[in-house]
Design a protein around this motif. Structure first.
Motif, PDB file in Angstrom:
ATOM      1  N   UNK A 119       0.740 -26.206  12.205  1.00 47.60           N
ATOM      2  CA  UNK A 119       1.927 -27.052  12.173  1.00 47.60           C
ATOM      3  C   UNK A 119       3.162 -26.271  12.593  1.00 47.60           C
ATOM      4  N   UNK A 120       4.068 -26.970  13.263  1.00 52.16           N
ATOM      5  CA  UNK A 120       5.366 -26.375  13.555  1.00 52.16           C
ATOM      6  C   UNK A 120       6.178 -26.251  12.271  1.00 52.16           C
ATOM      7  N   UNK A 121       7.052 -25.260  12.213  1.00 54.50           N
ATOM      8  CA  UNK A 121       7.958 -25.156  11.083  1.00 54.50           C
ATOM      9  C   UNK A 121       8.928 -26.335  11.108  1.00 54.50           C
ATOM     10  N   UNK A 122       9.206 -26.897   9.942  1.00 56.41           N
ATOM     11  CA  UNK A 122      10.084 -28.066   9.896  1.00 56.41           C
ATOM     12  C   UNK A 122      11.474 -27.726  10.422  1.00 56.41           C
ATOM     13  N   UNK A 123      11.932 -26.491  10.242  1.00 57.27           N
ATOM     14  CA  UNK A 123      13.245 -26.106  10.756  1.00 57.27           C
ATOM     15  C   UNK A 123      13.253 -26.108  12.281  1.00 57.27           C
ATOM     16  N   UNK A 124      12.137 -25.706  12.895  1.00 58.74           N
ATOM     17  CA  UNK A 124      12.054 -25.752  14.362  1.00 58.74           C
ATOM     18  C   UNK A 124      12.097 -27.195  14.854  1.00 58.74           C
ATOM     19  N   UNK A 125      11.431 -28.086  14.139  1.00 55.47           N
ATOM     20  CA  UNK A 125      11.432 -29.499  14.512  1.00 55.47           C
ATOM     21  C   UNK A 125      12.848 -30.074  14.404  1.00 55.47           C
ATOM     22  N   UNK A 126      13.568 -29.705  13.359  1.00 52.84           N
ATOM     23  CA  UNK A 126      14.921 -30.204  13.159  1.00 52.84           C
ATOM     24  C   UNK A 126      15.852 -29.747  14.275  1.00 52.84           C
ATOM     25  N   UNK A 127      15.764 -28.470  14.615  1.00 51.07           N
ATOM     26  CA  UNK A 127      16.626 -27.955  15.697  1.00 51.07           C
ATOM     27  C   UNK A 127      16.267 -28.604  17.026  1.00 51.07           C
ATOM     28  N   UNK A 128      14.981 -28.732  17.302  1.00 50.39           N
ATOM     29  CA  UNK A 128      14.550 -29.309  18.575  1.00 50.39           C
ATOM     30  C   UNK A 128      15.005 -30.758  18.716  1.00 50.39           C
ATOM     31  N   UNK A 129      15.078 -31.483  17.588  1.00 53.59           N
ATOM     32  CA  UNK A 129      15.500 -32.884  17.622  1.00 53.59           C
ATOM     33  C   UNK A 129      17.016 -33.033  17.676  1.00 53.59           C
ATOM     34  N   UNK A 130      17.741 -31.932  17.524  1.00 57.89           N
ATOM     35  CA  UNK A 130      19.193 -32.006  17.538  1.00 57.89           C
ATOM     36  C   UNK A 130      19.773 -32.631  16.282  1.00 57.89           C
ATOM     37  N   UNK A 152       8.484 -23.286   1.246  1.00 54.64           N
ATOM     38  CA  UNK A 152       8.353 -23.683   2.645  1.00 54.64           C
ATOM     39  C   UNK A 152       8.426 -22.434   3.514  1.00 54.64           C
ATOM     40  N   UNK A 153       7.484 -22.328   4.425  1.00 51.91           N
ATOM     41  CA  UNK A 153       7.392 -21.132   5.262  1.00 51.91           C
ATOM     42  C   UNK A 153       8.643 -20.903   6.094  1.00 51.91           C
ATOM     43  N   UNK A 154       9.371 -21.980   6.437  1.00 55.13           N
ATOM     44  CA  UNK A 154      10.569 -21.820   7.258  1.00 55.13           C
ATOM     45  C   UNK A 154      11.618 -20.969   6.556  1.00 55.13           C
ATOM     46  N   UNK A 155      11.715 -21.100   5.227  1.00 60.06           N
ATOM     47  CA  UNK A 155      12.719 -20.331   4.494  1.00 60.06           C
ATOM     48  C   UNK A 155      12.361 -18.853   4.438  1.00 60.06           C
ATOM     49  N   UNK A 156      11.071 -18.554   4.374  1.00 62.82           N
ATOM     50  CA  UNK A 156      10.675 -17.157   4.453  1.00 62.82           C
ATOM     51  C   UNK A 156      10.889 -16.596   5.846  1.00 62.82           C
ATOM     52  N   UNK A 157      10.528 -17.375   6.865  1.00 65.44           N
ATOM     53  CA  UNK A 157      10.635 -16.910   8.251  1.00 65.44           C
ATOM     54  C   UNK A 157      12.086 -16.670   8.657  1.00 65.44           C
ATOM     55  N   UNK A 208      18.152 -42.993  13.311  1.00 66.35           N
ATOM     56  CA  UNK A 208      17.496 -41.958  12.513  1.00 66.35           C
ATOM     57  C   UNK A 208      16.527 -41.143  13.366  1.00 66.35           C
ATOM     58  N   UNK A 209      16.188 -39.976  12.836  1.00 67.97           N
ATOM     59  CA  UNK A 209      15.213 -39.102  13.475  1.00 67.97           C
ATOM     60  C   UNK A 209      13.934 -39.116  12.652  1.00 67.97           C
ATOM     61  N   UNK A 210      12.816 -38.978  13.311  1.00 70.67           N
ATOM     62  CA  UNK A 210      11.529 -38.924  12.634  1.00 70.67           C
ATOM     63  C   UNK A 210      11.105 -37.462  12.546  1.00 70.67           C
ATOM     64  N   UNK A 211      11.193 -36.898  11.342  1.00 70.68           N
ATOM     65  CA  UNK A 211      10.981 -35.465  11.170  1.00 70.68           C
ATOM     66  C   UNK A 211      10.034 -35.187  10.001  1.00 70.68           C
ATOM     67  N   UNK A 212       9.341 -34.048  10.061  1.00 66.74           N
ATOM     68  CA  UNK A 212       8.498 -33.670   8.921  1.00 66.74           C
ATOM     69  C   UNK A 212       9.352 -33.232   7.749  1.00 66.74           C
ATOM     70  N   UNK A 213       8.894 -33.511   6.557  1.00 64.79           N
ATOM     71  CA  UNK A 213       9.616 -33.088   5.371  1.00 64.79           C
ATOM     72  C   UNK A 213       9.242 -31.706   4.904  1.00 64.79           C
ATOM     73  N   UNK A 214       8.250 -31.099   5.552  1.00 65.36           N
ATOM     74  CA  UNK A 214       7.744 -29.803   5.116  1.00 65.36           C
ATOM     75  C   UNK A 214       7.064 -29.121   6.289  1.00 65.36           C
ATOM     76  N   UNK A 215       7.022 -27.791   6.226  1.00 66.72           N
ATOM     77  CA  UNK A 215       6.255 -27.024   7.205  1.00 66.72           C
ATOM     78  C   UNK A 215       4.774 -26.988   6.860  1.00 66.72           C
ATOM     79  N   UNK A 216       4.405 -27.542   5.714  1.00 70.99           N
ATOM     80  CA  UNK A 216       3.039 -27.432   5.216  1.00 70.99           C
ATOM     81  C   UNK A 216       2.273 -28.749   5.254  1.00 70.99           C
TER      82      UNK A 216
END
Length: 321
Positions: free
Chosen positions: A4-15, A154-159, A290-298
């Motif tokens: 899975x992609x990190x949720x933070x990467x998805x958020x940035x990519x979606x603007x 969430x892995x994004x916070x560690x990364x 609205x944007x359709x985004x994952x709520x978690x990296x997991x």
């Protein structure tokens, strides 16, 4: 197995625009707890009856007053030392502009496992902070950046959080490795106190620039989650005015009301303590696509994430901007 992609990467990519995602806190308690203690505090099933009673009383306080509170868990500089708390309340100086929070520090001889006492005595019975288990300690000047590094949540916070925490410390900024406080899709995310600003998608370089105010608010507006001293939708108007007036805007006491309309729109009215008296501003806040985004990296599940648009800002009569 698909990674899975990190949720933070998805958020940035979606603007995604993070404004309006800061929680609304009337006060904040920071518990200095070693990292292994974070999981114990989050494990509701393992709470003692005393700990359960404290949280039940806190829920009652919020329901009665409508004012939320922040709870941050930050790793102490010296692992294993007795429980310390930092308590922030909305208000003026010392150690903060009129628009931010007032910090007060307390040390104790209590073990860290007695964290519920810290919550009770700061948020429910502040009179207990005078004498007894607590000793008031001098609070330092300057900002504190509480960076979420809670990778087990969430892995994004560690990364992304750990490099930001390290960069701030290396630059001489007072930074704290902090447990999950919500919004891991904004990693690296940080709570800045005493200003009460929450930040999103920080990089190590940008975090240092923000902490030192080496960038203008306009340059970092897209990284601002909002000011925790205001309701979420009022944070849109507050950001607009921060960009307009610059960092000095944070020295103004601000309060706001949000009126909700049947069509789903809102009207925000914000009053600040200006240099020549109160200044009042009003603007509509309208829902955007609205944007359709994952709520978690997991987990792969996605859900709609609200976005908002600020309409024309009106300066009300009697305001001297």
């Amino acid at each position: 197995m698909t990674r899975l992609n990190l949720c933070a990467d998805e958020s940035r990519a979606a603007g995604e625009d993070p404004i309006g995602t800061a929680p609304h806190w009337a006060e904040v308690t920071v518990l200095e707890l070693d990292v292994p203690m974070w999981a114990r505090l989050r494990d509701v099933n393992a709470w003692t009856p005393e700990q359960q009673d404290v949280f039940a009383a806190l829920r009652g306080k919020v329901e009665a007053s409508g004012a939320g509170f922040g709870l941050l868990m930050s790793a102490p500089a010296t692992p294993g030392r007795p429980l310390r708390v930092r308590h922030y309340t909305l208000g003026g100086t010392p150690h903060g502009g009129l628009g931010g929070y007032v910090r007060r520090d307390y040390a104790s001889d209590l073990p860290q496992s007695d964290w519920a006492r810290g919550l009770h005595d700061t948020l429910l019975d502040p009179s207990a902070l005078t004498g007894g288990n607590w000793t008031a300690a001098p609070a330092p000047d300057g900002p504190d950046l509480h960076v979420c590094t809670h990778g087990t949540v969430d892995a994004a916070c560690g990364r992304y959080g750990v490099p930001v925490f390290q960069a701030l410390g290396g630059a001489g900024v007072r930074a704290w490795r902090t447990g999950h406080f919500g919004g891991h899709r904004f990693a690296a995310t940080a709570v800045e106190l005493p200003s009460g600003l929450l930040w999103a998608h920080l990089t190590p370089e940008l975090a240092v620039q923000v902490a030192r105010r080496e960038v203008t608010p306009a340059q970092v507006a897209g990284h601002l989650r909002g000011h925790a001293g205001l309701p979420p939708l009022a944070q849109l108007l507050d950001r607009h005015l921060l960009v307009q007036y610059g960092w000095d805007w944070l020295n103004r006491a601000r309060h706001a009301t949000v009126e909700t309309h049947p069509d789903g729109g809102h009207t925000v009215t914000l009053t600040s303590s200006g240099p020549h008296g109160p200044e009042t501003y009003r603007a509509p806040v309208l829902p955007a696509a609205p944007l359709l985004l994952p709520g978690s990296s997991h987990a792969p599940a996605r859900a709609p994430v609200a976005q908002w648009t600020l309409g024309p800002v009106t300066t009300l009569p009697g305001t001297r901007a």
